[in-house]
Design a protein around this motif. Structure first.
Motif, PDB file in Angstrom:
ATOM      1  N   LEU A  45       0.848  -1.198   0.000  1.00  0.00           N
ATOM      2  CA  LEU A  45       0.000   0.000   0.000  1.00  0.00           C
ATOM      3  C   LEU A  45       0.874   1.236   0.000  1.00  0.00           C
ATOM      4  CD1 LEU A  45      -0.120   1.377   3.146  1.00  0.00           C
ATOM      5  CD2 LEU A  45      -1.164  -0.823   3.548  1.00  0.00           C
ATOM      6  N   ARG A  46       0.262   2.347  -0.354  1.00  0.00           N
ATOM      7  CA  ARG A  46       0.961   3.629  -0.309  1.00  0.00           C
ATOM      8  C   ARG A  46       0.562   4.319   0.990  1.00  0.00           C
ATOM      9  NH1 ARG A  46       3.665   6.593  -4.007  1.00  0.00           N
ATOM     10  NH2 ARG A  46       2.960   5.166  -5.626  1.00  0.00           N
ATOM     11  N   ALA A  47       1.520   4.426   1.877  1.00  0.00           N
ATOM     12  CA  ALA A  47       1.251   5.031   3.184  1.00  0.00           C
ATOM     13  C   ALA A  47       1.141   6.546   3.047  1.00  0.00           C
ATOM     14  CB  ALA A  47       2.357   4.677   4.156  1.00  0.00           C
ATOM     15  N   GLU A  48       0.244   7.110   3.838  1.00  0.00           N
ATOM     16  CA  GLU A  48       0.044   8.553   3.827  1.00  0.00           C
ATOM     17  C   GLU A  48       0.867   9.266   4.883  1.00  0.00           C
ATOM     18  OE1 GLU A  48      -4.138   9.242   4.062  1.00  0.00           O
ATOM     19  OE2 GLU A  48      -4.540   8.022   2.288  1.00  0.00           O
ATOM     20  N   SER A  49       1.313   8.524   5.919  1.00  0.00           N
ATOM     21  CA  SER A  49       2.099   9.154   6.979  1.00  0.00           C
ATOM     22  C   SER A  49       2.789   8.085   7.829  1.00  0.00           C
ATOM     23  CB  SER A  49       1.198  10.003   7.890  1.00  0.00           C
ATOM     24  OG  SER A  49       0.309   9.160   8.598  1.00  0.00           O
ATOM     25  N   LYS A  50       3.759   8.532   8.594  1.00  0.00           N
ATOM     26  CA  LYS A  50       4.430   7.639   9.536  1.00  0.00           C
ATOM     27  C   LYS A  50       3.444   7.193  10.615  1.00  0.00           C
ATOM     28  CE  LYS A  50       8.442   7.246  12.601  1.00  0.00           C
ATOM     29  NZ  LYS A  50       7.755   6.394  13.550  1.00  0.00           N
ATOM     30  N   ALA A  51       2.558   8.084  11.012  1.00  0.00           N
ATOM     31  CA  ALA A  51       1.552   7.744  12.026  1.00  0.00           C
ATOM     32  C   ALA A  51       0.657   6.597  11.539  1.00  0.00           C
ATOM     33  CB  ALA A  51       0.715   8.964  12.362  1.00  0.00           C
ATOM     34  N   GLN A  52       0.306   6.609  10.272  1.00  0.00           N
ATOM     35  CA  GLN A  52      -0.503   5.532   9.706  1.00  0.00           C
ATOM     36  C   GLN A  52       0.255   4.208   9.774  1.00  0.00           C
ATOM     37  OE1 GLN A  52      -1.008   5.515   5.443  1.00  0.00           O
ATOM     38  NE2 GLN A  52      -3.075   4.662   5.608  1.00  0.00           N
ATOM     39  N   LEU A  53       1.509   4.214   9.382  1.00  0.00           N
ATOM     40  CA  LEU A  53       2.328   2.995   9.444  1.00  0.00           C
ATOM     41  C   LEU A  53       2.481   2.503  10.873  1.00  0.00           C
ATOM     42  CD1 LEU A  53       5.201   3.758   6.905  1.00  0.00           C
ATOM     43  CD2 LEU A  53       3.311   2.137   6.645  1.00  0.00           C
ATOM     44  N   ASP A  54       2.701   3.418  11.799  1.00  0.00           N
ATOM     45  CA  ASP A  54       2.830   3.039  13.209  1.00  0.00           C
ATOM     46  C   ASP A  54       1.541   2.397  13.727  1.00  0.00           C
ATOM     47  OD1 ASP A  54       5.425   3.983  13.247  1.00  0.00           O
ATOM     48  OD2 ASP A  54       4.906   5.887  14.228  1.00  0.00           O
ATOM     49  N   ALA A  55       0.392   2.948  13.351  1.00  0.00           N
ATOM     50  CA  ALA A  55      -0.888   2.410  13.793  1.00  0.00           C
ATOM     51  C   ALA A  55      -1.119   1.002  13.235  1.00  0.00           C
ATOM     52  CB  ALA A  55      -2.021   3.338  13.379  1.00  0.00           C
ATOM     53  N   ILE A  56      -0.764   0.806  11.977  1.00  0.00           N
ATOM     54  CA  ILE A  56      -0.892  -0.528  11.361  1.00  0.00           C
ATOM     55  C   ILE A  56       0.006  -1.516  12.100  1.00  0.00           C
ATOM     56  CG2 ILE A  56      -0.378  -1.884   9.288  1.00  0.00           C
ATOM     57  CD1 ILE A  56      -1.237   0.630   7.658  1.00  0.00           C
ATOM     58  N   TYR A  57       1.248  -1.131  12.324  1.00  0.00           N
ATOM     59  CA  TYR A  57       2.193  -2.013  13.008  1.00  0.00           C
ATOM     60  C   TYR A  57       1.709  -2.359  14.425  1.00  0.00           C
ATOM     61  CZ  TYR A  57       6.364  -3.747  15.280  1.00  0.00           C
ATOM     62  OH  TYR A  57       7.243  -4.524  15.994  1.00  0.00           O
ATOM     63  N   LEU A  58       1.217  -1.368  15.144  1.00  0.00           N
ATOM     64  CA  LEU A  58       0.745  -1.613  16.510  1.00  0.00           C
ATOM     65  C   LEU A  58      -0.443  -2.578  16.530  1.00  0.00           C
ATOM     66  CD1 LEU A  58       1.054   1.935  18.112  1.00  0.00           C
ATOM     67  CD2 LEU A  58       2.408  -0.101  18.637  1.00  0.00           C
ATOM     68  N   ASP A  59      -1.388  -2.387  15.629  1.00  0.00           N
ATOM     69  CA  ASP A  59      -2.538  -3.298  15.574  1.00  0.00           C
ATOM     70  C   ASP A  59      -2.110  -4.721  15.229  1.00  0.00           C
ATOM     71  OD1 ASP A  59      -4.487  -1.576  16.368  1.00  0.00           O
ATOM     72  OD2 ASP A  59      -5.526  -1.483  14.438  1.00  0.00           O
ATOM     73  N   LEU A  60      -1.231  -4.848  14.249  1.00  0.00           N
ATOM     74  CA  LEU A  60      -0.780  -6.187  13.856  1.00  0.00           C
ATOM     75  C   LEU A  60       0.002  -6.863  14.976  1.00  0.00           C
ATOM     76  CD1 LEU A  60       0.372  -5.588  10.175  1.00  0.00           C
ATOM     77  CD2 LEU A  60      -1.556  -7.002  10.921  1.00  0.00           C
ATOM     78  N   SER A  61       0.949  -6.154  15.549  1.00  0.00           N
ATOM     79  CA  SER A  61       1.805  -6.781  16.560  1.00  0.00           C
ATOM     80  C   SER A  61       1.042  -7.058  17.861  1.00  0.00           C
ATOM     81  CB  SER A  61       3.046  -5.927  16.834  1.00  0.00           C
ATOM     82  OG  SER A  61       2.695  -4.643  17.271  1.00  0.00           O
ATOM     83  N   ALA A  62      -0.063  -6.366  18.100  1.00  0.00           N
ATOM     84  CA  ALA A  62      -0.862  -6.600  19.294  1.00  0.00           C
ATOM     85  C   ALA A  62      -1.809  -7.793  19.155  1.00  0.00           C
ATOM     86  CB  ALA A  62      -1.665  -5.359  19.648  1.00  0.00           C
TER      87      ALA A  62
END
Length: 70
Positions: A45-62
């Motif tokens: 996907l094309r990320a819109e921001s670092k915050a978006q990537l961080d949120a995706i990573y946090l949800d997946l890793s949790a």
């Protein structure tokens, strides 16, 4: 990456879609391990921001079924 169980790929896509709506089927690629015990799911996907990537990573890793998120 997680155990190769039914619905794992769909669960990963659903988690990511919360932060990046509109993921198409062509953006998702899965690969089973040699022994078939594990599955890796890649979503492009094309990320819109670092915050978006961080949120995706946090949800997946949790999530309890996700063993590793990169």
């Amino acid at each position: 990456m997680g155990k190769a169980e039914p619905g794992f790929e769909a669960m990963v896509v659903e988690l990511i879609s919360r932060h990046a709506p509109g993921i198409t089927e062509t953006a998702v690629n899965s690969r089973s391990s040699k022994g078939g015990k594990w599955i890796s799911v890649t979503v492009t996907l094309r990320a819109e921001s670092k915050a978006q990537l961080d949120a995706i990573y946090l949800d997946l890793s949790a999530h309890e079924k996700v063993v590793m998120a990169l």
